[in-house]
Design a protein around this motif. Sequence first.
Motif, PDB file in Angstrom:
ATOM      1  N   THR A  29      20.932 -20.414 -27.158  1.00  0.00           N
ATOM      2  CA  THR A  29      20.686 -19.078 -26.600  1.00  0.00           C
ATOM      3  C   THR A  29      20.930 -17.978 -27.615  1.00  0.00           C
ATOM      4  N   CYS A  30      21.591 -18.231 -28.695  1.00  0.00           N
ATOM      5  CA  CYS A  30      21.885 -17.173 -29.650  1.00  0.00           C
ATOM      6  C   CYS A  30      20.980 -17.195 -30.871  1.00  0.00           C
ATOM      7  N   ARG A  31      20.037 -18.119 -30.927  1.00  0.00           N
ATOM      8  CA  ARG A  31      19.178 -18.172 -32.107  1.00  0.00           C
ATOM      9  C   ARG A  31      18.150 -17.034 -32.072  1.00  0.00           C
ATOM     10  N   PRO A  32      17.834 -16.455 -33.215  1.00  0.00           N
ATOM     11  CA  PRO A  32      16.839 -15.382 -33.239  1.00  0.00           C
ATOM     12  C   PRO A  32      15.431 -15.962 -33.142  1.00  0.00           C
ATOM     13  N   LEU A  34      11.267 -15.665 -31.013  1.00  0.00           N
ATOM     14  CA  LEU A  34      10.582 -15.401 -29.751  1.00  0.00           C
ATOM     15  C   LEU A  34      10.324 -16.687 -29.015  1.00  0.00           C
ATOM     16  N   SER A  35      10.502 -16.626 -27.722  1.00  0.00           N
ATOM     17  CA  SER A  35      10.158 -17.793 -26.920  1.00  0.00           C
ATOM     18  C   SER A  35       8.682 -17.707 -26.540  1.00  0.00           C
ATOM     19  N   LEU A  40       3.819 -14.720 -24.629  1.00  0.00           N
ATOM     20  CA  LEU A  40       2.759 -14.568 -23.641  1.00  0.00           C
ATOM     21  C   LEU A  40       2.838 -13.222 -22.938  1.00  0.00           C
ATOM     22  N   ALA A  41       4.039 -12.756 -22.649  1.00  0.00           N
ATOM     23  CA  ALA A  41       4.195 -11.447 -22.015  1.00  0.00           C
ATOM     24  C   ALA A  41       3.715 -10.336 -22.952  1.00  0.00           C
ATOM     25  N   ALA A  42       4.027 -10.449 -24.229  1.00  0.00           N
ATOM     26  CA  ALA A  42       3.579  -9.446 -25.195  1.00  0.00           C
ATOM     27  C   ALA A  42       2.056  -9.463 -25.331  1.00  0.00           C
TER      28      ALA A  42
END
Length: 157
Positions: A29-32, A34-35, A40-42
Amino acid sequence: MTRWNQGTPWPRCPPEHGGMPRTSRAAATCRPGLSTVETLAALALLAVVMASTMPIFVRHGRLLAESRQERVAIEELANQAARLVALPVDRRAAALATLAPSAVAARRLPGAELTATRGPSPLGDRVVLNLAWHATGRRAHPLSLAVWLPAPPEGTP
């Protein structure tokens, strides 16, 4: 654990994530980065913005084309009016009968038609030049320019 033989330890997660190294599964959870959901939202947001602004760009292009045509039409009317004023009095009637758009106006204004109406006025003959062409609303509402032709001097036929 070192990174690429440089002797520096792997960066660690902040203490609120347990302070574990970023390479462990517990600290995922702390890795930089984008999921897939964020990407997809972007992309969806970008598609909505592009779809809403595209009609603006299309309308802008049409307005530019219309304004170019109107500029050519106004210049044509002004040139025709100046030509009529410069003609000798005895040649004006023939010039009004054979009025036609110039080659430039005919090329840039599809279906250009130039007409004139002549009427008396205290200042001399009032001539209204009308220029219509194949464009939305231009047949019903042509561009018009009024010019007053000076009356012939007294004593001339």
